[in-house]
Enzyme design. Structure first.
Site, PDB file in Angstrom:
ATOM      1  N   CYS C 122       0.883  -1.167   0.000  1.00  0.00           N
ATOM      2  CA  CYS C 122       0.000   0.000   0.000  1.00  0.00           C
ATOM      3  C   CYS C 122       0.914   1.208   0.000  1.00  0.00           C
ATOM      4  O   CYS C 122       1.514   1.530   1.023  1.00  0.00           O
ATOM      5  CB  CYS C 122      -0.898  -0.008   1.238  1.00  0.00           C
ATOM      6  SG  CYS C 122      -1.746   1.576   1.478  1.00  0.00           S
ATOM      7  N   CYS C 125      -0.500   4.293   2.385  1.00  0.00           N
ATOM      8  CA  CYS C 125      -0.499   4.209   3.857  1.00  0.00           C
ATOM      9  C   CYS C 125       0.033   2.838   4.220  1.00  0.00           C
ATOM     10  O   CYS C 125       1.228   2.605   4.113  1.00  0.00           O
ATOM     11  CB  CYS C 125      -1.862   4.513   4.454  1.00  0.00           C
ATOM     12  SG  CYS C 125      -3.298   3.867   3.577  1.00  0.00           S
ATOM     13  N   SER C 126      -0.837   1.931   4.621  1.00  0.00           N
ATOM     14  CA  SER C 126      -0.358   0.586   4.932  1.00  0.00           C
ATOM     15  C   SER C 126      -1.545  -0.360   4.974  1.00  0.00           C
ATOM     16  O   SER C 126      -1.611  -1.231   5.834  1.00  0.00           O
ATOM     17  CB  SER C 126       0.369   0.571   6.270  1.00  0.00           C
ATOM     18  OG  SER C 126      -0.485   1.083   7.261  1.00  0.00           O
ATOM     19  N   CYS C 127      -2.499  -0.206   4.048  1.00  0.00           N
ATOM     20  CA  CYS C 127      -3.686  -1.055   3.993  1.00  0.00           C
ATOM     21  C   CYS C 127      -3.263  -2.526   3.987  1.00  0.00           C
ATOM     22  O   CYS C 127      -2.347  -2.907   3.256  1.00  0.00           O
ATOM     23  CB  CYS C 127      -4.512  -0.730   2.758  1.00  0.00           C
ATOM     24  SG  CYS C 127      -5.108   0.977   2.758  1.00  0.00           S
TER      25      CYS C 127
END
Lengths: 96, 137, 229
Positions: C122, C125-127
């Site tokens: 991602c 962000c950090s999905c």
């Protein structure tokens, strides 16, 4: 919103539109052309959700677009068969 | 933190940029475009290989995740507001803070922005908790 | 090339400057104010913590092992991800009844084949699919991984010790909206006749992110039975 405008297999180009403050349409995808490979359900677009408009935000169909890596990155160092997929709401796509 | 100590720390953040970016009288369009481009969009930026570490969550980090999710669950914000608020921190804070420190900082900011808490309530609560924890240790 | 990945048992020193963390203080302040003002309850926090405690890579491991063993389940997993999850005890609507605020309820499994290797990132962000894989690894959230996985995937994979043949397409999935993804690796040779439980133990977290391949010699314990969330 009614039926999705794009079908699986359609070639689409990601719009390169000025964005202030927040977006989930990556810089590297803008102006690049790929192929629609999946439909996704309608959701509130992130440009509205990000500003506390979850309830009243605009809903649009989303699409998975597959790009050839060589289309995204000049001088890509991997293999020409490599690809990247990401998702875009309808407003971000135009027919290629 | 004492003012002088704090200022000394701030002075050392990105010092090579200070002459260029110290509220200049004018900047070119290209620099404005770069400065306002959406911060979290890092894909493809040049970077060197970095070791992939497994730090694991500390208690405050896990609690930050839980608190932020509960705020979303009960409608104080949504996850996209959190991600936008992280961008709003600006580059120094965005890249300067550990991952969950970004989360909890913008959780506090969003509650203030929405009028759900005030800055003085937040400051007093922080001081009260700091005193409590220092007495504990 | 030696792997830059320090494995699951990496104990690194991450210096902390003073004895009471200002982040810990701020988290407590936000939580206590939110509870005092009735934004959420202490019980909400406890319930979410209980859910978070129950999720982990073992959920994904069970899904993959079951798919390897049962073609009908595999078909369901690839076409109706969240429905299939229920069969191993994972309910994407937990713990709130409408899913988690950050993970949503759109789950897609990406099948590796002899010609395509999938990997997730991602960049924005950090999905990450927490309901099936738990909390994301720290490196997954770093700008360094987010920057380079999209345009230098083969180099990053090599840094994890994974070298793919030139004729295998590397397909990067940049998880930038509401969908959450998990990779279904190929079942390796040498696992003929293995039980689902044995198979699950070689489906490690990293194989479901796509930065590693299952190795019959590398096994991670997976609790037997359904996932309890």
């Amino acid at each position: 919103m009614a039926n999705p405008r794009f079908s699986i297999g359609d070639e689409v180009t990601v719009r390169d539109e000025t964005t202030l403050f927040h977006t989930r349409t990556q810089k590297f995808a803008r102006g690049r052309t790929g192929v629609v490979v999946e439909h996704r359900p309608e959701w509130v677009i992130p440009e509205d959700e990000a500003f506390d408009r979850m309830e009243t935000g605009r809903k649009e169909p989303f699409y998975v677009v597959r790009f050839k890596q060589t289309e995204l990155w000049p001088g890509y160092t991997g293999q020409s068969i490599d690809t990247l997929e990401s998702e875009f709401s309808e407003r971000w796509l135009v027919p290629a | 933190m004492q003012y002088a100590t704090l200022m000394e720390r701030v002075r050392h953040l990105a010092p090579e940029e200070r002459n260029v970016l110290d509220s200049p009288y004018q900047i070119p369009n290209e620099l404005y475009a770069a400065l306002r481009s959406v911060l979290h969009d890092v894909g493809g930026q040049p970077d060197a290989p970095t070791p992939y570490l497994e730090k694991g969550e500390e208690d405050w980090e896990m609690n930050t995740y839980l608190t932020c999710e509960c705020l979303g669950w009960r409608g104080a914000w949504n996850s996209e507001m959190r991600r936008r608020a992280e961008n709003d921190l600006g580059a120094t804070m965005y890249f300067g803070l550990p991952y969950y420190a970004r989360w909890i900082t913008v959780a506090a900011k969003t509650l203030v922005d929405k009028g759900l808490i005030t800055t003085d309530e937040l400051g007093q609560k922080i001081d009260e908790i700091r005193a409590r924890l220092e007495a504990r240790d | 090339m030696t792997s830059m990945h320090d494995g699951h048992d990496g104990h690194n020193t991450f210096p902390v400057s003073s004895k009471v963390s200002e982040f810990e203080i701020l988290e407590l302040a936000v939580r206590e104010l939110a509870i005092e003002k009735g934004i959420f309850s202490a019980e909400d926090h406890r319930r979410f913590a209980e859910w978070a405690d129950g999720v982990g890579p073992h959920g994904g491991s069970k899904l993959v092992a079951k798919a390897w063993s049962d073609p009908a389940f595999k078909e369901k997993l690839l076409t109706k991800g969240t429905e299939a999850c229920k069969e191993v005890g994972i309910d994407w609507l937990q713990p709130t009844g409408t899913g988690t605020p950050s993970d949503y309820t759109f789950f897609y499994v990406l099948e590796n084949t002899p010609k395509v290797h999938n990997v997730i990132v991602c960049t924005l962000c950090s999905c990450y699919p927490r309901p099936v894989l738990g909390m994301s690894p720290d490196w997954y959230r770093t700008p360094a991984y987010r920057r380079r996985m999209v345009n230098r995937p083969r180099e990053v994979l090599a840094e994890f010790g994974l070298h793919l043949p030139d004729d295998v397409e590397v397909r990067v999935h940049d998880s930038n909206q509401k969908s959450r993804f998990m990779v279904m690796p190929m079942r390796p040779d040498g696992t003929e006749g293995w039980s689902e439980q044995e198979l699950a133990e070689i489906v490690t977290r990293d194989t479901m992110i796509g930065v590693a391949l299952p190795d019959p010699k590398v096994r991670v314990p997976v609790p037997a039975g359904e996932v309890h969330q």
